[in-house]
Design a protein around this motif. Structure first.
Motif, PDB file in Angstrom:
ATOM      1  N   PRO A   1      -8.178   6.848   0.256  1.00  0.00           N
ATOM      2  CA  PRO A   1      -7.233   6.099  -0.571  1.00  0.00           C
ATOM      3  C   PRO A   1      -7.455   4.594  -0.434  1.00  0.00           C
ATOM      4  N   ILE A   2      -6.826   3.834  -1.308  1.00  0.00           N
ATOM      5  CA  ILE A   2      -6.943   2.372  -1.335  1.00  0.00           C
ATOM      6  C   ILE A   2      -5.708   1.776  -0.654  1.00  0.00           C
ATOM      7  N   LEU A   3      -5.926   0.828   0.242  1.00  0.00           N
ATOM      8  CA  LEU A   3      -4.815   0.195   0.961  1.00  0.00           C
ATOM      9  C   LEU A   3      -4.078  -0.785   0.060  1.00  0.00           C
ATOM     10  N   LEU A   4      -2.737  -0.673   0.044  1.00  0.00           N
ATOM     11  CA  LEU A   4      -1.888  -1.638  -0.648  1.00  0.00           C
ATOM     12  C   LEU A   4      -1.205  -2.575   0.345  1.00  0.00           C
ATOM     13  N   SER A   5      -0.567  -1.996   1.331  1.00  0.00           N
ATOM     14  CA  SER A   5       0.076  -2.816   2.357  1.00  0.00           C
ATOM     15  C   SER A   5       0.168  -2.018   3.642  1.00  0.00           C
ATOM     16  N   SER A   6       0.276  -2.766   4.746  1.00  0.00           N
ATOM     17  CA  SER A   6       0.273  -2.121   6.052  1.00  0.00           C
ATOM     18  C   SER A   6       1.082  -2.973   7.008  1.00  0.00           C
ATOM     19  N   SER A   7       2.051  -2.372   7.687  1.00  0.00           N
ATOM     20  CA  SER A   7       2.910  -3.140   8.579  1.00  0.00           C
ATOM     21  C   SER A   7       3.345  -2.294   9.762  1.00  0.00           C
ATOM     22  N   ALA A   8       3.299  -2.928  10.939  1.00  0.00           N
ATOM     23  CA  ALA A   8       3.836  -2.294  12.147  1.00  0.00           C
ATOM     24  C   ALA A   8       4.644  -3.315  12.922  1.00  0.00           C
ATOM     25  N   ASP A   9       5.417  -4.138  12.199  1.00  0.00           N
ATOM     26  CA  ASP A   9       6.128  -5.231  12.856  1.00  0.00           C
ATOM     27  C   ASP A   9       7.297  -4.757  13.694  1.00  0.00           C
ATOM     28  N   GLU A  10       7.736  -3.516  13.508  1.00  0.00           N
ATOM     29  CA  GLU A  10       8.829  -3.002  14.341  1.00  0.00           C
ATOM     30  C   GLU A  10       8.323  -2.444  15.673  1.00  0.00           C
ATOM     31  N   ASN A  11       7.022  -2.335  15.831  1.00  0.00           N
ATOM     32  CA  ASN A  11       6.368  -1.910  17.074  1.00  0.00           C
ATOM     33  C   ASN A  11       6.455  -0.415  17.355  1.00  0.00           C
ATOM     34  N   TYR A  12       7.613   0.193  17.141  1.00  0.00           N
ATOM     35  CA  TYR A  12       7.761   1.619  17.420  1.00  0.00           C
ATOM     36  C   TYR A  12       7.555   2.475  16.175  1.00  0.00           C
ATOM     37  N   SER A  13       7.456   1.832  15.012  1.00  0.00           N
ATOM     38  CA  SER A  13       7.224   2.574  13.776  1.00  0.00           C
ATOM     39  C   SER A  13       6.338   1.740  12.863  1.00  0.00           C
ATOM     40  N   ALA A  14       5.718   2.405  11.897  1.00  0.00           N
ATOM     41  CA  ALA A  14       4.834   1.704  10.967  1.00  0.00           C
ATOM     42  C   ALA A  14       4.995   2.293   9.579  1.00  0.00           C
ATOM     43  N   ARG A  15       4.722   1.473   8.582  1.00  0.00           N
ATOM     44  CA  ARG A  15       4.781   1.904   7.180  1.00  0.00           C
ATOM     45  C   ARG A  15       3.517   1.412   6.493  1.00  0.00           C
ATOM     46  N   ILE A  16       2.769   2.340   5.927  1.00  0.00           N
ATOM     47  CA  ILE A  16       1.499   2.018   5.294  1.00  0.00           C
ATOM     48  C   ILE A  16       1.508   2.559   3.873  1.00  0.00           C
ATOM     49  N   LEU A  17       1.239   1.696   2.932  1.00  0.00           N
ATOM     50  CA  LEU A  17       1.294   2.057   1.516  1.00  0.00           C
ATOM     51  C   LEU A  17      -0.129   2.097   0.961  1.00  0.00           C
ATOM     52  N   LEU A  18      -0.457   3.221   0.296  1.00  0.00           N
ATOM     53  CA  LEU A  18      -1.804   3.463  -0.228  1.00  0.00           C
ATOM     54  C   LEU A  18      -1.723   3.984  -1.655  1.00  0.00           C
ATOM     55  N   THR A  19      -2.860   3.992  -2.317  1.00  0.00           N
ATOM     56  CA  THR A  19      -2.923   4.609  -3.641  1.00  0.00           C
ATOM     57  C   THR A  19      -4.305   5.230  -3.833  1.00  0.00           C
ATOM     58  N   ASN A  20      -4.484   5.897  -4.962  1.00  0.00           N
ATOM     59  CA  ASN A  20      -5.735   6.635  -5.200  1.00  0.00           C
ATOM     60  C   ASN A  20      -6.748   5.804  -5.979  1.00  0.00           C
ATOM     61  N   PRO A  21      -8.033   6.040  -5.750  1.00  0.00           N
ATOM     62  CA  PRO A  21      -9.045   5.453  -6.632  1.00  0.00           C
ATOM     63  C   PRO A  21      -9.103   6.250  -7.942  1.00  0.00           C
ATOM     64  N   HIS A  22      -9.808   5.702  -8.910  1.00  0.00           N
ATOM     65  CA  HIS A  22      -9.986   6.424 -10.172  1.00  0.00           C
ATOM     66  C   HIS A  22     -10.907   7.620  -9.940  1.00  0.00           C
ATOM     67  N   MET A  23     -10.520   8.797 -10.497  1.00  0.00           N
ATOM     68  CA  MET A  23     -11.285  10.023 -10.268  1.00  0.00           C
ATOM     69  C   MET A  23     -11.578  10.729 -11.580  1.00  0.00           C
ATOM     70  N   GLU A  24     -12.870  10.876 -11.866  1.00  0.00           N
ATOM     71  CA  GLU A  24     -13.322  11.646 -13.023  1.00  0.00           C
ATOM     72  C   GLU A  24     -14.472  12.538 -12.587  1.00  0.00           C
ATOM     73  N   GLU A  25     -14.655  13.641 -13.323  1.00  0.00           N
ATOM     74  CA  GLU A  25     -15.787  14.523 -13.064  1.00  0.00           C
ATOM     75  C   GLU A  25     -16.304  15.048 -14.396  1.00  0.00           C
ATOM     76  N   ASP A  26     -17.566  14.732 -14.681  1.00  0.00           N
ATOM     77  CA  ASP A  26     -18.194  15.151 -15.945  1.00  0.00           C
ATOM     78  C   ASP A  26     -17.375  14.704 -17.144  1.00  0.00           C
ATOM     79  N   GLY A  27     -16.854  13.474 -17.046  1.00  0.00           N
ATOM     80  CA  GLY A  27     -16.081  12.905 -18.138  1.00  0.00           C
ATOM     81  C   GLY A  27     -14.654  13.378 -18.221  1.00  0.00           C
ATOM     82  N   GLU A  28     -14.246  14.276 -17.336  1.00  0.00           N
ATOM     83  CA  GLU A  28     -12.872  14.801 -17.362  1.00  0.00           C
ATOM     84  C   GLU A  28     -12.028  14.057 -16.327  1.00  0.00           C
TER      85      GLU A  28
END
Length: 700
Positions: free
Chosen positions: A51-78
């Motif tokens: 996946p592609i990284l959007l944002s990443s944070s662990a400023d609370e030290n005991y927990s973390a939140r990482i936001l991701l998304t997908n790359p573009h995906m095609e196969e044989d034009g579909e």
């Protein structure tokens, strides 16, 4: 930071900024406890792709939140997945020995979509020293794995005959569970629909492990724990946003670094690699924390006392009465292949133990702890005189005995840190300048405790020893041509004349007379030492100077903090304020407004503070440095033995108002306000239930 780390007690997770542990990474990413890696691969894929990284944070030290998304995906034009149409959110936390990871997916595609989410796992149970490439040796082997409908257990039989396991479970039916494709889940989502899967990962050692609970309950308990910590910690309010953020970050970071091995909470050295008891680091961090939470000093002292040396063991550099340097719990330590069980190769932890005890008593008036530790105190004093002073010349020296120990055993413990002005490395035994100051301060402080408890003869003896050390120190270490003290004496008792920050620590001890303290301070704030962001560990222009080095020209916040305490104590507040301004400016160039373990010694002409590539963050004594800023600005030094509080405030330029509430001193609390008015710093005592008298004096 290029990594993300979260921790609670002695379990921590180190990943890249996407939240992954890629196989064969070079930074030692993984899930660790007791110096063993319990996850060596933890890789998230969508339809088999990263996946592609959007944002990443662990400023609370005991927990973390990482936001991701997908790359573009095609196969044989579909079209399979339109780019950035799926949001992947990784939410993770650690509580009570368990790692929880929730992967939440949400579709923003206008029509229903289907895709797979996979998590590739593996476990190598590798000792941390091997992961980091420091040691190699005989180890055990994987002893199998067990799969259930919603989990995998990985097993290991160590060379130390300890069984270890990593137990992984998930709360959603997996479509595939395989070594190559990982644990795969198929999702079908309509527009805006949200679904998730939660993993729990539990390390087990010798049949002992944490117990999983509902992730929401774990998060609630963690938040409650942090609220309790903050409520019991001194509060600071000021009109400098930069300083305010720095103090608040310090409070959070020190909380995550607290650990309890059975004797009370104390700060481990730092993350990711030093999340274990360290003598010097833990003692100095607890000293910095006295104005904010003195109970941590008690836990630190009790922990160090529990591991105090009892015998002469060259393999571990141990001697009777010596305070440890570091303890490790992994396979190599348990099988005796490394000496860290614990290891005692530190020259300064023993006097720092005595200093922390005396300073803790001055803040709290708690003589009960001193009485409880009286045998530990006597043993530490004997070590200083019998083992610390190896040749009977009155100075405390170090020399490595262990074949797998540490060569330089002061806080600058890298191999090139004690160097002559001609570039030659000093040979051991070495007597460091700051260590002599620590010994002086320790003996003077314990003498005060002895006198209070009726041991007048012992008090007189310690003071006589301290005064003799003071005379000898000036005679042997002072460099008249430099108007400064040498960093050390080498094996031939020759001065190691390189100009370093080490003598700055001696200011806090009270061992310098007024004239030489003033000359020392003048040098430390000169352009050779002061980079604009802080005092360098070595002065620019020295043969060993290197602004990119670990100890020979870099800036260490804790080093500066020890100097700041001394500057405040010796009434050099103007110079102290200059240093604090620089460090506060530097902190704004680092993630989360956090002072790291160290940073490079380049000046302000670089445009910003330059990071050191492998600095630990958070690091305990760096996190504690902002607490020293507050104590220094207040000129606050309680004396519980005599029932007084010395106060001489002077605010830095960027602060016009400072309010500090519920400082725990004596039997109660002290709250203060300081405001700039007509060019002066005006202080008001808002609340005082300490039982001590406040003595106010003006700073020069």
């Amino acid at each position: 930071m290029d990594y993300r780390v979260i921790k609670e007690n002695d379990l921590f997770l180190l990943t890249d900024d996407k939240g992954n542990i890629p196989v064969d990474n070079t930074y030692g990413l993984g899930l660790y406890t007791k110096d063993t890696r319990f996850l060596s691969k933890f890789d998230l894929k969508i339809n088999g792709e990263d996946p592609i990284l959007l944002s990443s944070s662990a400023d609370e030290n005991y927990s973390a939140r990482i936001l991701l998304t997908n790359p573009h995906m095609e196969e044989d034009g579909e079209l399979i997945l339109w780019r950035e149409s799926i949001q992947l959110e990784r939410k993770r936390l650690i509580y009570n020995g368990v790692l929880y990871e929730t992967i939440q997916v949400k579709s923003f595609f206008p029509k229903p979509v289907e895709f797979d989410i996979s998590l590739l796992l593996d476990v190598d149970f590798t000792d941390m020293f091997i992961v980091r490439g420091f040691q190699y040796g005989e180890v055990g082997e994987r002893s199998g794995e067990e799969r259930t409908d919603n989990g995998i257990n990985y097993y290991y039989e160590g060379a130390d005959h300890v069984k270890r396991a990593t137990k992984v479970t998930w709360d959603r039916k997996a479509d595939i569970v395989s070594d190559t494709e990982g644990i795969t889940f198929h999702f079908s989502l309509s527009h805006s629909e949200v679904q998730s899967v939660t993993f729990t990962i539990i390390p087990e050692i010798g049949g002992q492990s944490g117990k999983a609970i509902a992730p929401d309950d774990a998060h609630e308990k963690l938040e409650a724990s942090y609220r309790e910590w903050e409520e019991g910690t001194t509060k600071v309010q000021c009109d400098s946003p930069a300083l305010q953020r720095l103090v608040e970050r310090g409070v959070l970071d020190l909380r995550v670094l607290l650990t309890d091995i059975g004797f009370g909470r104390f700060p481990v050295a730092g993350l990711p690699w030093f999340g274990v008891p360290f003598g010097r680091d833990s003692l100095i961090a607890a000293l910095q924390m006295l104005p904010f939470n003195p109970e941590i000093a008690k836990g630190t002292l009790m922990t160090m006392a529990s591991q105090q040396g009892t015998k002469a063991d060259p393999w571990r550099d141990e001697q009777p009465g010596k305070i440890m340097h570091e303890i490790r719990y992994g396979e190599l330590a348990a099988t005796g292949q490394i000496p860290f069980t614990p290891y005692y190769g530190t020259i300064d932890a023993t006097p720092l133990f005595l200093i922390l005890l005396t300073e803790y008593t001055k803040w709290t008036g708690d003589l009960v702890l001193a009485e409880e530790l009286k045998q530990n105190v006597e043993d530490a004093l004997k070590w200083i005189d019998q083992y610390g002073d190896r040749d009977g010349d009155g100075f405390v020296e170090y020399h490595q005995e262990s074949s797998k120990g540490i060569a330089n055993q002061g806080w600058k413990d890298s191999g090139d840190s004690v160097v002559h002005r001609n570039g030659d490395y000093a040979e051991t035994p070495i007597a460091l300048s700051e260590v002599q100051g620590y010994v002086y301060q320790a003996k003077m402080g314990i003498a005060d405790l002895y006198e209070k408890s009726g041991k007048s003869d012992e008090a007189v003896r310690l003071r006589e020893q301290a005064q003799q050390l003071k005379r000898n120190f000036h005679d042997r270490f002072w460099m008249e041509d430099q108007s400064f003290y040498a960093i050390a004496l080498d094996k031939d008792k020759n001065q190691v004349g390189t100009m370093t920050s080490n003598p700055g620590h001696v200011l806090f001890s009270g061992m310098m007379d007024e004239i030489h303290a003033h000359q020392t301070v003048d040098q430390l704030v000169s352009p050779r030492f002061f980079s604009g962001y802080g005092i360098r560990t070595m002065a620019e222009g020295e043969a060993g100077y290197n602004p990119m080095s670990y100890h020979d020209g870099s800036v260490w916040p804790h080093d500066n903090s020890m100097i700041l305490l001394g500057m405040s104590k010796t009434n050099h507040q103007k110079e102290a304020n200059k240093i604090m301004d620089g460090l506060i400016q530097a902190a704004q160039d680092f993630e989360y407004d956090r002072l790291p373990e160290l940073f490079c010694g380049y000046g302000t002409s670089a445009g910003r503070a330059v990071k050191y590539p492998v600095a630990c963050s958070p690091q305990a004594w760096a996190a504690g440095t902002p607490f020293v800023f507050i104590q220094t600005m207040l000129g606050l030094f309680p004396d519980g033995l005599n029932g007084v509080i010395h106060l001489s405030p002077r605010l830095i330029d960027q602060v016009n108002e400072l309010k500090v509430t519920r400082i725990k001193i004596g039997q109660g609390h002290l709250s203060l306000s300081v405001k700039k008015k007509d060019g002066k710093d005006v202080v008001s005592v808002d609340h005082n239930t300490t039982g001590y008298e406040v003595l106010l004096s003006e700073q020069a």
